[in-house]
Scaffold this active site. Sequence first.
Site, PDB file in Angstrom:
ATOM      1  N   ASP A 219      -3.880  35.709 -23.928  1.00  0.00           N
ATOM      2  CA  ASP A 219      -4.815  36.846 -23.900  1.00  0.00           C
ATOM      3  C   ASP A 219      -4.833  37.571 -22.553  1.00  0.00           C
ATOM      4  O   ASP A 219      -5.019  38.790 -22.508  1.00  0.00           O
ATOM      5  CB  ASP A 219      -6.223  36.448 -24.344  1.00  0.00           C
TER       6      ASP A 219
ATOM      7  N   GLN B 129      -5.331  31.159 -24.223  1.00  0.00           N
ATOM      8  CA  GLN B 129      -4.200  30.360 -23.732  1.00  0.00           C
ATOM      9  C   GLN B 129      -4.458  28.857 -23.888  1.00  0.00           C
ATOM     10  O   GLN B 129      -5.606  28.426 -24.056  1.00  0.00           O
ATOM     11  CB  GLN B 129      -3.966  30.652 -22.253  1.00  0.00           C
ATOM     12  N   HIS B 130      -3.381  28.103 -23.797  1.00  0.00           N
ATOM     13  CA  HIS B 130      -3.391  26.646 -23.558  1.00  0.00           C
ATOM     14  C   HIS B 130      -3.803  25.733 -24.707  1.00  0.00           C
ATOM     15  O   HIS B 130      -3.507  24.540 -24.672  1.00  0.00           O
ATOM     16  CB  HIS B 130      -4.303  26.271 -22.371  1.00  0.00           C
TER      17      HIS B 130
HETATM   18  O1  LIG Z   1      -7.560  29.451 -19.834  1.00  0.00           O
HETATM   19  C1  LIG Z   1      -7.525  30.654 -19.649  1.00  0.00           C
HETATM   20  C2  LIG Z   1      -6.545  31.264 -18.713  1.00  0.00           C
HETATM   21  O2  LIG Z   1      -5.745  30.323 -18.055  1.00  0.00           O
HETATM   22  C3  LIG Z   1      -8.506  31.526 -20.369  1.00  0.00           C
HETATM   23  O3  LIG Z   1      -8.508  32.824 -19.850  1.00  0.00           O
HETATM   24  C4  LIG Z   1      -8.217  31.511 -21.850  1.00  0.00           C
HETATM   25  O4  LIG Z   1      -7.038  32.246 -22.082  1.00  0.00           O
HETATM   26  C5  LIG Z   1      -9.383  31.991 -22.683  1.00  0.00           C
HETATM   27  O5  LIG Z   1      -9.673  33.322 -22.523  1.00  0.00           O
HETATM   28  P1  LIG Z   1     -10.945  34.117 -23.112  1.00  0.00           P
HETATM   29  O6  LIG Z   1     -11.148  33.705 -24.517  1.00  0.00           O
HETATM   30  O7  LIG Z   1     -12.082  33.842 -22.221  1.00  0.00           O
HETATM   31  O8  LIG Z   1     -10.539  35.553 -23.019  1.00  0.00           O
END
Ligand SMILES: O=C(CO)[C@@H](O)[C@H](O)COP(=O)(O)O
Length: 480
Positions: free
Chosen positions: A247, A71-72
Site C-alpha cells: 500500500d 504490507q507484510h
Molecule cells: O507495515 C506497514 C509498512 O511497512 C504498514 O504501512 C502496512 O502496509 C499497513 O498499512 P495501512 O493499512 O496502515 O495503510
Amino acid sequence: MPLVAGVDSSTQSCKVVVRDAETGALVRQGRAPHPPGTEVDPYAWWEALQAAVAEAGGLGDVAAVSVGGQQHGMVCLDTSGEVVRPALLWNDTRSADAARELVEEAGGGETGRRFWAEATGAVPVASFTATKLRWLARHEPDNADRVAAVCLPHDWLTWRLAGAPGLDALRTDRGDASGTGYWSPRTGEYRLDLLERAFGRRPKVPVVLGPAEVAGHLDPAVFGGGAASGAAGPSGGPVLLGPGTGDNAAAALGAGAGPGDVVVSIGTSGTVFAVADTPAADSTGAVAGFADATGRYLPLVCTLNAARVLDAAATLLGVDLDRLGELALSAPPGADGLVLVPYLEGERTPDRPQATGELRGLTLRTSTPAHLARAAVEGMLCGLADGLDALIAQGARADRIILVGGGARSAAVRRIAPQVFGRPVVVPPPGEYVADGAARQAAWVALGGDTPPAWSIGDTEEYTGEAVPAIRERYAHARG
Ligand SMILES: O=C(CO)[C@@H](O)[C@H](O)COP(=O)(O)O
Ligand SMILES: Nc1ncnc2c1ncn2[C@@H]1O[C@H](COP(=O)(O)OP(=O)(O)O)[C@@H](O)[C@H]1O
C-alpha cells in the site's frame, strides 16, 4: 477511453476506484469495511473486495485491475490452495521474540542488524513476514507442516481474481516482496536461504514481476460470470491483472511522489517514505529499505500508532473526529506541557513491541478535553517527525512533504503538522491514494510504455506554521 480499476485492501477497509486510464479522471468508486484485529481470515478481505467492487459498479468495462494491499501479512496456503490459518497482519506483535532471535542468530547487535540490512534492506521487526513464519514454526508446528506456499495479502487477492489457478500462478511485485524479510531489493532476488533460516524449509513463494508486467487475467467466474459482472474487458477480451504492490508503494504512485518528495501517510499505520534511486540499508532498523512500484526504491519508516490514536482520543473524550480536531485546535501549541506518548499497540519505530501509551504533564490546567485532544494529535505527529529525521539521516531529501491517508482529512492534523515537523506540508485533495496508485499501475499495464501514464492529482493545499520546538523536546523526554 479505456477504464482501469485500482484496489486498496488496507488494514481497516477495502477501497476500489475506477478511473480513465489516460487522464486518471475518477469515474466511480466503492468501499467495504474489514474486520478488526491483527489476525484476519483472508476470505474476509475477499468478501470486502467483492462488496467494494459491486459498490463501484463492477469491473465489466475495465481493461485492467491492480491490487494494492497492506504490507507484510502472512497468508499461508496448503497444497490445494486453501488458507492454513488466519493471516497475521503487519501490526501483530506476537513475533517480536522471533525477530530478536533472527538478529541474534546473525551475530546479534550491530553485526546481526547489519547482516539483515545488507541482505534484505531491513532489520527484522515483528511486522515482517519472515518473523511471522518463525513464530508459526515454533508455536503451531502442525499448521507450519501444512504450508505449501506463503504470500502476502495483495498477492493472494490478485491470485483469487485470477480464479486461484494453482500455487505456481502466485505473483507479487518488488514493492511487496521487499517487506517479506527474504527478498533483496539490492539484487532483485529472493533470499530463500533466509526463508529457510526463518521457517526451517522453503515453501513456494510468488514470482516477482516487474512494475508493469501482467500477473494474469480476471477469471470470468469470480464475479458470477458474464461481461456485466466483470467477466470480460470492454472489448470482450480478458481483463488484465497488474502485479499490484504494497500500500505504501501504491500511495507513492497515486500521490505522484518524485525526487525530493517525502510522503507522510496517516492511516492505521503512520508511514514516512521517499522514492529513491538507490536501495537503503539502515542497520539501526529505523528505516526499512523497501522497493517501490516503478523499479526504484522506497526507504520507509513505519509507526504502529497513527490515525487510531485519534480514534482512541475521540472515544476517551466521547466526541467524533471533527470535534476532536476542533478541541485540539482550541488548545495552545504544546498543550501547556501535556504529552501523549501514543504507544497504544506497542510500537515498531522505535522497536518497542511491548510498550504501552503514557500521558505526562497532567495538572489542573491541562486536565481538559482540549489539552488531551491536542496532546493526542501532537504525540502522533511527533512519532512521524522522528521518522522524518531518520529518513533524512539516511540521505532522503525533504523538499516537499505530502500528507495523505485517512488522518490527513483532519484539519487539526493538517494545521499542527507544520508546527511539529518544522516544515510546511502539502495536502492533495482528499482521496484514496493507495487505490489511485494501484489504478495508475493498472493503466500502465493496459497502455504500456516505459513509465506510468502522467495523471494529475489536482490542486494541492499548502499548510505553513512556525515550528514549535518545545513540542518535540518534551515528547523526546517523555518517550525516553
Ligand atoms: O507495515 C506497514 C509498512 O511497512 C504498514 O504501512 C502496512 O502496509 C499497513 O498499512 P495501512 O493499512 O496502515 O495503510
Ligand atoms: N476527518 C477525519 N479526521 C481524523 N481522522 C480521520 C478522519 N477521517 C478518517 N480518519 C481516520 O482515518 C483512519 C483510516 O485511514 P485509512 O488511510 O483509510 O486507513 P487504512 O489504510 O490503514 O485502512 C481511521 O482510523 C480514521 O480515524
